[in-house]
Write a protein that holds these residues in place. Structure first.
Motif, PDB file in Angstrom:
ATOM      1  N   LEU A 323       0.822  -1.214   0.000  1.00  0.00           N
ATOM      2  CA  LEU A 323       0.000   0.000   0.000  1.00  0.00           C
ATOM      3  C   LEU A 323       0.853   1.259   0.000  1.00  0.00           C
ATOM      4  O   LEU A 323       0.543   2.241  -0.693  1.00  0.00           O
ATOM      5  CB  LEU A 323      -0.929   0.001   1.210  1.00  0.00           C
ATOM      6  N   CYS A 324       1.960   1.220   0.771  1.00  0.00           N
ATOM      7  CA  CYS A 324       2.875   2.370   0.770  1.00  0.00           C
ATOM      8  C   CYS A 324       3.469   2.583  -0.624  1.00  0.00           C
ATOM      9  O   CYS A 324       3.600   3.716  -1.102  1.00  0.00           O
ATOM     10  CB  CYS A 324       3.979   2.159   1.792  1.00  0.00           C
ATOM     11  N   GLY A 325       3.814   1.483  -1.285  1.00  0.00           N
ATOM     12  CA  GLY A 325       4.371   1.585  -2.625  1.00  0.00           C
ATOM     13  C   GLY A 325       3.370   2.150  -3.614  1.00  0.00           C
ATOM     14  O   GLY A 325       3.717   2.994  -4.465  1.00  0.00           O
ATOM     15  N   LEU A 326       2.113   1.695  -3.517  1.00  0.00           N
ATOM     16  CA  LEU A 326       1.077   2.219  -4.412  1.00  0.00           C
ATOM     17  C   LEU A 326       0.835   3.703  -4.164  1.00  0.00           C
ATOM     18  O   LEU A 326       0.676   4.494  -5.110  1.00  0.00           O
ATOM     19  CB  LEU A 326      -0.222   1.429  -4.208  1.00  0.00           C
ATOM     20  N   PHE A 327       0.813   4.094  -2.899  1.00  0.00           N
ATOM     21  CA  PHE A 327       0.611   5.508  -2.570  1.00  0.00           C
ATOM     22  C   PHE A 327       1.759   6.346  -3.109  1.00  0.00           C
ATOM     23  O   PHE A 327       1.551   7.417  -3.679  1.00  0.00           O
ATOM     24  CB  PHE A 327       0.496   5.663  -1.056  1.00  0.00           C
ATOM     25  N   TRP A 328       2.992   5.864  -2.927  1.00  0.00           N
ATOM     26  CA  TRP A 328       4.169   6.596  -3.393  1.00  0.00           C
ATOM     27  C   TRP A 328       4.150   6.710  -4.925  1.00  0.00           C
ATOM     28  O   TRP A 328       4.451   7.755  -5.495  1.00  0.00           O
ATOM     29  CB  TRP A 328       5.432   5.879  -2.917  1.00  0.00           C
ATOM     30  N   SER A 329       3.770   5.621  -5.595  1.00  0.00           N
ATOM     31  CA  SER A 329       3.717   5.644  -7.062  1.00  0.00           C
ATOM     32  C   SER A 329       2.673   6.641  -7.551  1.00  0.00           C
ATOM     33  O   SER A 329       2.902   7.395  -8.514  1.00  0.00           O
ATOM     34  CB  SER A 329       3.396   4.242  -7.591  1.00  0.00           C
ATOM     35  N   ALA A 330       1.534   6.646  -6.885  1.00  0.00           N
ATOM     36  CA  ALA A 330       0.480   7.587  -7.288  1.00  0.00           C
ATOM     37  C   ALA A 330       0.923   9.027  -7.061  1.00  0.00           C
ATOM     38  O   ALA A 330       0.688   9.912  -7.907  1.00  0.00           O
ATOM     39  CB  ALA A 330      -0.789   7.294  -6.497  1.00  0.00           C
ATOM     40  N   ALA A 331       1.589   9.276  -5.908  1.00  0.00           N
ATOM     41  CA  ALA A 331       2.057  10.627  -5.628  1.00  0.00           C
ATOM     42  C   ALA A 331       3.097  11.063  -6.646  1.00  0.00           C
ATOM     43  O   ALA A 331       3.088  12.218  -7.120  1.00  0.00           O
ATOM     44  CB  ALA A 331       2.639  10.680  -4.207  1.00  0.00           C
ATOM     45  N   ALA A 332       3.987  10.150  -7.018  1.00  0.00           N
ATOM     46  CA  ALA A 332       5.011  10.482  -8.013  1.00  0.00           C
ATOM     47  C   ALA A 332       4.369  10.765  -9.366  1.00  0.00           C
ATOM     48  O   ALA A 332       4.780  11.680 -10.097  1.00  0.00           O
ATOM     49  CB  ALA A 332       6.011   9.328  -8.123  1.00  0.00           C
TER      50      ALA A 332
END
Length: 343
Positions: A323-332
């Motif tokens: 979930l952290c990775g998905l959030f970071w990818s979306a933010a990027a």
């Protein structure tokens, strides 16, 4: 009770085995030690068995080929409380084993010879093993296992026969020499060293040792017995580098030595972080597998970690990271969209 067995692995050593047996018997006679000379024959076809027997040795025939296999059978057949093992090529002086016996009697379960302290006679060791192979492998062994042994591969060494059985040695080739030292150090044994002189091989033919092949087998065994150096430390390095570079590139492109680092570099950094994490996990799996198989001693810290890492906690941790990775990818992604300028 027999105090000492002098054990010699033998494979077509007709030119030297009788001389080695005679020196060993003279040592027993001079020191008045209750002992025996045992030759573990590994399938000689040159009459070595008969020559050794006439010189006063007891013979044990070993069907399985290999240096380690011959020694394992010889140790199992030995009658002495202590065993001194050495090659039957007359490169070691079996008439001068006083230092080994003294250290054994002091309570050391393993006593290693050291050719670099005792001296290497001219022509006794080729240049490659002398200045590269043995020093490098001995250094790697000391680094990985924190054991103060200057010559990991000296063929002359001594040990307590009953204690050696607790190590469950299993290699059949030349790497038996490394396995013995590694398992002894992992078991916490005190290891002594005795200066030993190496003389030229007296057989007048090529040795059984193959420098590159056997050197690789020694190195492979050292690494397999140390998952930290083989997997954990490289994994931590990749994980730290990948995460640091990915984080830095998240905020802005970078320039390094004239090269531009941007989205493609971020992909490689992410892959490095992923590979590093997998290596760290593989280090844990390798350690647990080696512990369960009896190759490595158990560590309380590993057992405590495994008691904490249940299946449910592992699933929750993995889900959280995903979930952290998905959030970071979306933010990027949205950050790139916000700063995108049509070309």
């Amino acid at each position: 009770m027999t105090e000492l067995t002098i054990l010699m692995p033998c494979l077509n050593e007709a030119a030297t085995v009788a001389r080695c047996v005679a020196k060993a018997r003279s040592f027993l006679a001079r020191t008045r030690i209750e002992g025996e000379v045992l030759v573990a024959d590994n399938g000689s076809v040159d009459g070595s068995q008969g020559l050794a027997q006439r010189a006063g040795a007891r013979i044990v025939d070993v069907a399985e080929r290999g240096y380690g296999a011959a020694l394992a059978e010889g140790i199992a057949a030995a009658r002495g409380r202590y065993v001194v093992m050495g090659d039957a090529d007359d490169s070691y002086d079996f008439g001068s084993l006083d230092g080994f016996v003294a250290k054994l009697r002091e309570g050391y379960p393993l006593v290693m010879g050291n050719r670099f302290h005792g001296g290497i006679r001219k022509g006794a060791m080729p240049l490659l093993p002398r200045y590269l192979g043995n020093p490098v492998l001995s250094f790697v062994g000391r680094l990985l296992f924190r054991v103060r042994v200057g010559d990991f591969h000296c063929g002359l060494r001594a040990f307590d026969r009953e204690a050696i059985g607790s190590l469950h040695l299993g290699t059949t080739g030349m790497e038996f020499a490394s396995e013995l030292v590694v398992k002894a150090s992992l078991a916490g044994w005190r290891i002594a060293e005795v200066p030993t002189t190496l003389h030229p091989d007296g057989r007048g033919r090529a040795p059984h040792l193959r420098s590159w092949r056997d050197g690789w087998r020694h190195l492979r065994l050292l690494l397999l017995f140390s998952p930290r150096w083989l997997f954990l430390y490289p994994g931590l390095a990749l994980l730290g580098f990948g995460m640091a570079l990915t984080t830095a590139l998240y905020f802005a492109p970078l320039r390094f030595l004239g090269a531009g680092l941007d989205i493609h570099s971020m992909l490689y950094a992410s892959a490095a972080a992923l590979l590093g994490m997998q290596l760290c996990l593989f280090a844990l799996f390798a350690r647990v597998s080696a512990q369960n198989g009896g190759l490595l001693p158990r560590r309380p810290a590993i057992d405590r970690l495994l008691s904490i890492l249940s299946l449910e906690r592992g699933l929750l941790l993995g889900l959280s990271i995903a979930l952290c990775g998905l959030f970071w990818s979306a933010a990027a992604f949205w950050n790139r969209i916000a700063h995108w300028t049509p070309g």
